[in-house]
Motif scaffolding. Sequence first.
Motif, PDB file in Angstrom:
ATOM      1  N   ILE A 221      95.339 -77.673  -5.002  1.00 23.94           N
ATOM      2  CA  ILE A 221      95.809 -78.403  -3.824  1.00 23.94           C
ATOM      3  C   ILE A 221      95.865 -79.871  -4.203  1.00 23.94           C
ATOM      4  O   ILE A 221      94.891 -80.413  -4.736  1.00 23.94           O
ATOM      5  N   HIS A 222      96.979 -80.517  -3.926  1.00 22.87           N
ATOM      6  CA  HIS A 222      97.046 -81.966  -4.180  1.00 22.87           C
ATOM      7  C   HIS A 222      96.252 -82.661  -3.082  1.00 22.87           C
ATOM      8  O   HIS A 222      96.647 -82.622  -1.916  1.00 22.87           O
ATOM      9  N   PRO A 223      95.130 -83.302  -3.434  1.00 27.67           N
ATOM     10  CA  PRO A 223      94.280 -83.891  -2.399  1.00 27.67           C
ATOM     11  C   PRO A 223      94.928 -85.028  -1.611  1.00 27.67           C
ATOM     12  O   PRO A 223      94.532 -85.292  -0.475  1.00 27.67           O
ATOM     13  N   ASP A 224      95.945 -85.665  -2.173  1.00 28.33           N
ATOM     14  CA  ASP A 224      96.626 -86.745  -1.449  1.00 28.33           C
ATOM     15  C   ASP A 224      97.707 -86.221  -0.512  1.00 28.33           C
ATOM     16  O   ASP A 224      98.191 -86.952   0.343  1.00 28.33           O
ATOM     17  N   GLU A 225      98.094 -84.957  -0.675  1.00 23.54           N
ATOM     18  CA  GLU A 225      99.117 -84.361   0.183  1.00 23.54           C
ATOM     19  C   GLU A 225      98.514 -83.509   1.292  1.00 23.54           C
ATOM     20  O   GLU A 225      99.146 -83.279   2.320  1.00 23.54           O
ATOM     21  N   CYS A 226      97.306 -83.012   1.078  1.00 19.84           N
ATOM     22  CA  CYS A 226      96.625 -82.168   2.067  1.00 19.84           C
ATOM     23  C   CYS A 226      96.380 -82.980   3.334  1.00 19.84           C
ATOM     24  O   CYS A 226      95.918 -84.125   3.276  1.00 19.84           O
ATOM     25  N   ILE A 227      96.692 -82.383   4.482  1.00 19.39           N
ATOM     26  CA  ILE A 227      96.499 -83.081   5.756  1.00 19.39           C
ATOM     27  C   ILE A 227      95.221 -82.636   6.468  1.00 19.39           C
ATOM     28  O   ILE A 227      95.015 -82.927   7.635  1.00 19.39           O
ATOM     29  N   ASP A 228      94.376 -81.919   5.756  1.00 17.13           N
ATOM     30  CA  ASP A 228      93.058 -81.530   6.255  1.00 17.13           C
ATOM     31  C   ASP A 228      93.109 -80.624   7.478  1.00 17.13           C
ATOM     32  O   ASP A 228      92.193 -80.620   8.287  1.00 17.13           O
ATOM     33  N   CYS A 229      94.162 -79.839   7.602  1.00 14.86           N
ATOM     34  CA  CYS A 229      94.273 -78.968   8.778  1.00 14.86           C
ATOM     35  C   CYS A 229      93.342 -77.765   8.688  1.00 14.86           C
ATOM     36  O   CYS A 229      92.928 -77.213   9.709  1.00 14.86           O
ATOM     37  N   GLY A 230      93.027 -77.323   7.465  1.00 12.89           N
ATOM     38  CA  GLY A 230      92.081 -76.241   7.272  1.00 12.89           C
ATOM     39  C   GLY A 230      92.616 -74.836   7.464  1.00 12.89           C
ATOM     40  O   GLY A 230      91.849 -73.880   7.383  1.00 12.89           O
ATOM     41  N   VAL A 231      93.905 -74.670   7.712  1.00 18.76           N
ATOM     42  CA  VAL A 231      94.421 -73.315   7.952  1.00 18.76           C
ATOM     43  C   VAL A 231      94.381 -72.447   6.695  1.00 18.76           C
ATOM     44  O   VAL A 231      94.341 -71.225   6.784  1.00 18.76           O
ATOM     45  N   CYS A 232      94.353 -73.046   5.532  1.00 13.84           N
ATOM     46  CA  CYS A 232      94.328 -72.284   4.288  1.00 13.84           C
ATOM     47  C   CYS A 232      92.960 -71.672   3.998  1.00 13.84           C
ATOM     48  O   CYS A 232      92.872 -70.586   3.422  1.00 13.84           O
ATOM     49  N   GLU A 233      91.917 -72.354   4.374  1.00  9.63           N
ATOM     50  CA  GLU A 233      90.558 -71.929   4.004  1.00  9.63           C
ATOM     51  C   GLU A 233      90.237 -70.491   4.414  1.00  9.63           C
ATOM     52  O   GLU A 233      89.794 -69.698   3.569  1.00  9.63           O
ATOM     53  N   PRO A 234      90.452 -70.095   5.666  1.00  9.40           N
ATOM     54  CA  PRO A 234      90.108 -68.715   6.025  1.00  9.40           C
ATOM     55  C   PRO A 234      91.064 -67.664   5.455  1.00  9.40           C
ATOM     56  O   PRO A 234      90.745 -66.479   5.469  1.00  9.40           O
TER      57      PRO A 234
ATOM     58  N   ARG B 118      87.596 -74.895  -0.404  1.00  8.55           N
ATOM     59  CA  ARG B 118      86.448 -75.538   0.226  1.00  8.55           C
ATOM     60  C   ARG B 118      86.798 -76.975   0.615  1.00  8.55           C
ATOM     61  O   ARG B 118      87.652 -77.602  -0.016  1.00  8.55           O
ATOM     62  N   PRO B 119      86.113 -77.520   1.622  1.00  4.75           N
ATOM     63  CA  PRO B 119      86.301 -78.941   1.939  1.00  4.75           C
ATOM     64  C   PRO B 119      85.640 -79.807   0.868  1.00  4.75           C
ATOM     65  O   PRO B 119      84.610 -79.420   0.299  1.00  4.75           O
ATOM     66  N   ASP B 120      86.225 -80.956   0.610  1.00  2.00           N
ATOM     67  CA  ASP B 120      85.670 -81.825  -0.422  1.00  2.00           C
ATOM     68  C   ASP B 120      84.368 -82.496   0.007  1.00  2.00           C
ATOM     69  O   ASP B 120      83.731 -83.183  -0.789  1.00  2.00           O
ATOM     70  N   THR B 121      83.954 -82.292   1.235  1.00  2.50           N
ATOM     71  CA  THR B 121      82.717 -82.881   1.738  1.00  2.50           C
ATOM     72  C   THR B 121      81.478 -82.066   1.343  1.00  2.50           C
ATOM     73  O   THR B 121      80.359 -82.519   1.545  1.00  2.50           O
ATOM     74  N   GLU B 122      81.682 -80.884   0.776  1.00  5.84           N
ATOM     75  CA  GLU B 122      80.544 -80.093   0.312  1.00  5.84           C
ATOM     76  C   GLU B 122      79.962 -80.752  -0.945  1.00  5.84           C
ATOM     77  O   GLU B 122      80.663 -81.487  -1.650  1.00  5.84           O
ATOM     78  N   PRO B 123      78.694 -80.482  -1.251  1.00  9.78           N
ATOM     79  CA  PRO B 123      78.067 -81.102  -2.427  1.00  9.78           C
ATOM     80  C   PRO B 123      78.766 -80.725  -3.733  1.00  9.78           C
ATOM     81  O   PRO B 123      79.274 -79.612  -3.889  1.00  9.78           O
ATOM     82  N   ASP B 124      78.794 -81.668  -4.659  1.00 12.19           N
ATOM     83  CA  ASP B 124      79.297 -81.461  -6.019  1.00 12.19           C
ATOM     84  C   ASP B 124      80.762 -81.074  -6.099  1.00 12.19           C
ATOM     85  O   ASP B 124      81.164 -80.294  -6.966  1.00 12.19           O
ATOM     86  N   MET B 125      81.585 -81.627  -5.244  1.00 15.13           N
ATOM     87  CA  MET B 125      83.013 -81.296  -5.244  1.00 15.13           C
ATOM     88  C   MET B 125      83.869 -82.341  -5.952  1.00 15.13           C
ATOM     89  O   MET B 125      85.055 -82.129  -6.147  1.00 15.13           O
ATOM     90  N   GLU B 126      83.296 -83.450  -6.376  1.00 18.70           N
ATOM     91  CA  GLU B 126      84.084 -84.530  -6.969  1.00 18.70           C
ATOM     92  C   GLU B 126      84.905 -84.064  -8.165  1.00 18.70           C
ATOM     93  O   GLU B 126      86.084 -84.387  -8.303  1.00 18.70           O
ATOM     94  N   SER B 127      84.296 -83.289  -9.050  1.00 20.51           N
ATOM     95  CA  SER B 127      85.028 -82.842 -10.241  1.00 20.51           C
ATOM     96  C   SER B 127      86.150 -81.877  -9.871  1.00 20.51           C
ATOM     97  O   SER B 127      87.200 -81.859 -10.520  1.00 20.51           O
ATOM     98  N   TRP B 128      85.961 -81.091  -8.804  1.00 20.74           N
ATOM     99  CA  TRP B 128      87.018 -80.177  -8.354  1.00 20.74           C
ATOM    100  C   TRP B 128      88.169 -80.934  -7.711  1.00 20.74           C
ATOM    101  O   TRP B 128      89.327 -80.556  -7.857  1.00 20.74           O
ATOM    102  N   VAL B 129      87.867 -82.016  -7.018  1.00 18.93           N
ATOM    103  CA  VAL B 129      88.939 -82.849  -6.456  1.00 18.93           C
ATOM    104  C   VAL B 129      89.804 -83.389  -7.587  1.00 18.93           C
ATOM    105  O   VAL B 129      91.040 -83.314  -7.530  1.00 18.93           O
TER     106      VAL B 129
END
Length: 112
Positions: free
Chosen positions: A35-48, A56-67
């Motif tokens: 997912i391009h993090p600058d294009e994602c609008i944070d709607c969350g419909v993809c997650e479920p 996963r949301p980037d607010t979870e621990p240890d996500m910096e390298s995945w971003v």
Amino acid sequence: MTYIVTDNCIGCKYTDCVEVCPVDCFYEGENFLAIHPDECIDCGVCEPECPADAIRPDTEPDMESWVELNRKYAEIWPVIITKKDQLPEAEENDGKTGKLETMFSEAPGEGG
């Protein structure tokens, strides 16, 4: 906040998520989606929609390298907006650990 794809997608590559994305911010590698993090609008419909629980949301621990990994490959891989079959070995790879080091391919997918 943004959503990103994590290691459980590697070797599975379910694409249920791409069909529901309203901004087409998914990019396809040979065995992983990004997912391009600058294009994602944070709607969350993809997650479920992800059967492998790899989004996963980037607010979870240890996500910096995945971003950063998502950003890097989203900038070079083709966009994907159409659902495709998962990889043949998806069920056996779902839940495996250490996939980034042992299975990740930098090769682009076909997109579409």
